[in-house]
Design a protein around this motif. Structure first.
Motif, PDB file in Angstrom:
ATOM      1  N   SER A  57      -1.678   4.875  -7.073  1.00 37.28           N
ATOM      2  CA  SER A  57      -2.554   3.988  -5.952  1.00 37.28           C
ATOM      3  C   SER A  57      -3.205   5.118  -5.511  1.00 37.28           C
ATOM      4  O   SER A  57      -4.591   5.227  -5.887  1.00 37.28           O
ATOM      5  CB  SER A  57      -1.730   3.053  -5.255  1.00 37.28           C
ATOM      6  N   ARG A  73      -2.407  -3.942  -3.629  1.00 34.45           N
ATOM      7  CA  ARG A  73      -4.361  -3.434  -3.475  1.00 34.45           C
ATOM      8  C   ARG A  73      -5.067  -5.117  -3.632  1.00 34.45           C
ATOM      9  O   ARG A  73      -5.888  -4.881  -2.604  1.00 34.45           O
ATOM     10  CB  ARG A  73      -4.652  -3.255  -4.867  1.00 34.45           C
ATOM     11  N   SER A  97       2.049  -1.590  -7.024  1.00 38.21           N
ATOM     12  CA  SER A  97       0.136  -0.677  -7.421  1.00 38.21           C
ATOM     13  C   SER A  97      -0.655  -2.072  -7.201  1.00 38.21           C
ATOM     14  O   SER A  97      -1.532  -2.104  -6.508  1.00 38.21           O
ATOM     15  CB  SER A  97       0.336  -0.054  -7.458  1.00 38.21           C
ATOM     16  N   PHE A 127      -2.745   6.133  -0.051  1.00 39.48           N
ATOM     17  CA  PHE A 127      -2.164   4.609  -0.058  1.00 39.48           C
ATOM     18  C   PHE A 127      -1.669   3.313   1.194  1.00 39.48           C
ATOM     19  O   PHE A 127      -1.781   2.330   1.538  1.00 39.48           O
ATOM     20  CB  PHE A 127      -1.087   4.453  -0.978  1.00 39.48           C
ATOM     21  N   ASN A 160      -7.270   5.493  -6.156  1.00 36.27           N
ATOM     22  CA  ASN A 160      -8.410   5.043  -4.995  1.00 36.27           C
ATOM     23  C   ASN A 160      -9.105   5.731  -5.013  1.00 36.27           C
ATOM     24  O   ASN A 160      -9.467   5.514  -3.939  1.00 36.27           O
ATOM     25  CB  ASN A 160      -7.615   3.665  -4.462  1.00 36.27           C
ATOM     26  N   LYS A 214      -7.251  -0.989  -0.380  1.00 29.80           N
ATOM     27  CA  LYS A 214      -6.457  -0.110  -1.551  1.00 29.80           C
ATOM     28  C   LYS A 214      -5.795   0.495  -0.179  1.00 29.80           C
ATOM     29  O   LYS A 214      -4.467   1.807  -0.899  1.00 29.80           O
ATOM     30  CB  LYS A 214      -7.567   1.486  -1.540  1.00 29.80           C
TER      31      LYS A 214
END
Length: 489
Positions: free
Chosen positions: A242, A214, A210, A250, A246, A219
């Motif tokens: 994630s 990123r 994750s 994802f 975010n 994101k």
């Protein structure tokens, strides 16, 4: 034609639509570096190497990121057994990984991040999750609260309530929910550790990808890949982390390749059927392993056996033999005579590239793509056999153009990159190693048998077959003539 990819998240094939036009961002989970790579690792690396090659062939820009997990319980345990540090062990097997991948002819990804080089990024995501009430500290550990993410289970199709019903809270973990998973592990004496707001420790496995994805893609990105064994819990947990941190999707498309079995059994050290890449490459040319892997569409199970590898060897040699035959044709005496190739032959060969692309656009169907190459081989071999001492100019041009197309398309799967005559010669020498007969003697037997069959001397034909079999050589009669192979034990 648009490339269509099976998306594990939706359970159907969908057209490829990159977020940034014509730029595909692909993240794949790499190895945990504590041992030599096995055939399962080979399938994963080869599958995504092929996908990247094909996307670039179709004029997409591809940014390919594949990570290394270089801190993990298995690494710590193995390092202790070998009286070394986790860092030294992990880096040693990363070097060994590169040796295997280079032998397989696999291109390096654009970025290959190591987990230990991204601890601050992991700490940042964990902090965000705690602030949102989606993670909590328990002792020196930090856990993700699965109840805080209503969509948990959407990738694997699992129901959280059903999973909870069959789970137990481990006494030493102090989880709020038995399905909660670790984001940060407090350090134990002698273990590697890093500073964090929750005390010294190290990251959990799931948070690594994750954080790294990123950092390099932002994101949301286009494609995340790995084996089917990673769907749950690893990729399911990546989504929860994630999307929880975010507040947006994802990954748009999830690609998962099938398992590798050994004679229909799951590959396992306990069953003594564990095959490393380097063990296989002692016996088989890397392109044979590639041919075997791509003889099955990537999502399907792949069963390894000696028979399957022999079939792959024969298939690859047939492709190379076709190319070698064309290479051997000279232009001496080329004439403006009536060509052997018909209009139908021309149409079939000239459409080879389009038909290959249709197969690959359909979720990278390499098995069907290989069949397109073999369709071409049938026609090319017939034309090559029927050429007179003064072949037509048009036939020569068709053969050479088709040969170039075969090599171009084969390269997408990492095939047909060798000089054909040299490859075939080396294969024959390898096959005959340790036997009491050489290729010249075998060819003499085959020619004598051909004459016997032409004279309808069937008893002598059978005798020759038996004599060769006594030398462990099997004959096979086909449309392309008589070929031989070493008898399987």
């Amino acid at each position: 034609m648009t490339i269509r990819i099976y998306n594990t998240l939706t359970g159907k094939k969908e057209p490829l639509k990159p977020i940034e036009p014509n730029h595909v961002k692909l993240y794949v989970c790499g190895i945990t570096s504590y041992d030599y790579c096995h055939i399962g690792h080979a399938r994963s690396s080869l599958a995504f190497d092929m996908i990247v090659k094909y996307l670039r062939y179709r004029d997409y820009k591809v940014t390919f990121v594949r990570n290394f997990t270089d801190i993990d319980d298995k690494i710590i345990k193995r390092a202790a057994e070998q009286n070394t540090t986790s860092s030294e062990l992990a880096n040693r097997f990363i070097d060994e990984f590169y040796i295997d991948m280079d032998k397989l002819g696999i291109d390096r990804p654009d970025v290959e991040p190591k987990a230990t080089e991204h601890i601050p990024e992991m700490v940042a995501i964990i902090s965000e999750l705690i602030e949102k009430g989606m993670a909590y500290q328990s002792g020196n550990d930090v856990y993700y609260a699965v109840d805080s993410f209503p969509e948990y289970g959407k990738l694997s199709g699992r129901n959280l309530e059903d999973m909870q019903a069959g789970a137990r809270i481990s006494v030493n973990e102090m989880k709020t929910n038995p399905m909660d998973f670790v984001l940060w592990k407090g350090s134990k004496p002698g273990e590697p550790k890093w500073e964090s707001p929750w005390g010294d420790g190290r990251p959990g496995w799931h948070i690594e990808c994750s954080a790294m994805s990123r950092k390099y893609f932002g994101k949301t990105f286009d494609i995340h890949g790995g084996g089917k064994d990673l769907i749950f819990p690893h990729h399911e947990n990546e989504i929860a982390q994630s999307e929880g941190a975010n507040c947006c999707q994802f990954v748009n498309t999830w690609i998962h390749h099938g398992f590798v079995t050994i004679r229909d059994e799951k590959m396992s050290k306990s069953l003594n059927n564990f095959l490393t890449i380097r063990d296989l490459l002692e016996h088989y040319h890397p392109e044979i392993l590639r041919f075997f892997v791509f003889s099955t569409q990537y999502r399907n199970p792949l069963d390894f056996s000696e028979t399957a590898m022999q079939d792959a060897t024969a298939g690859l040699e047939r492709l190379y033999s076709c190319i070698s035959n064309i290479d051997a044709i000279t232009t001496n005496g080329t004439a403006e005579t009536a060509p052997i190739a018909s209009a139908k032959d021309h149409q079939k060969l000239e459409s080879m590239k389009d038909r290959f692309q249709q197969a690959m656009d359909n979720d990278f169907n390499t098995a069907q793509a290989q069949s397109i190459l073999f369709d071409a081989v049938k026609i090319l071999n017939r034309i090559s056999r029927e050429l007179s001492s003064a072949p037509a100019v048009k036939d020569i041009a068709l053969l050479r153009t088709s040969r170039a197309t075969m090599k171009e398309l084969g390269a997408i799967m990492g095939l047909l990159k060798e000089d054909a005559a040299t490859f075939l010669s080396n294969q024959k020498q390898k096959m005959l190693s340790g036997l009491d007969i050489d290729e010249a003697a075998i060819q003499k037997y085959i020619e004598e048998r051909r004459q016997a069959r032409a004279e309808k001397n069937w008893s002598r034909s059978d005798e020759i077959r038996d004599e060769l079999l006594a030398h462990n050589i099997e004959l096979k009669d086909g449309a392309d003539g008589t070929s031989w192979t070493v008898k399987r034990s």
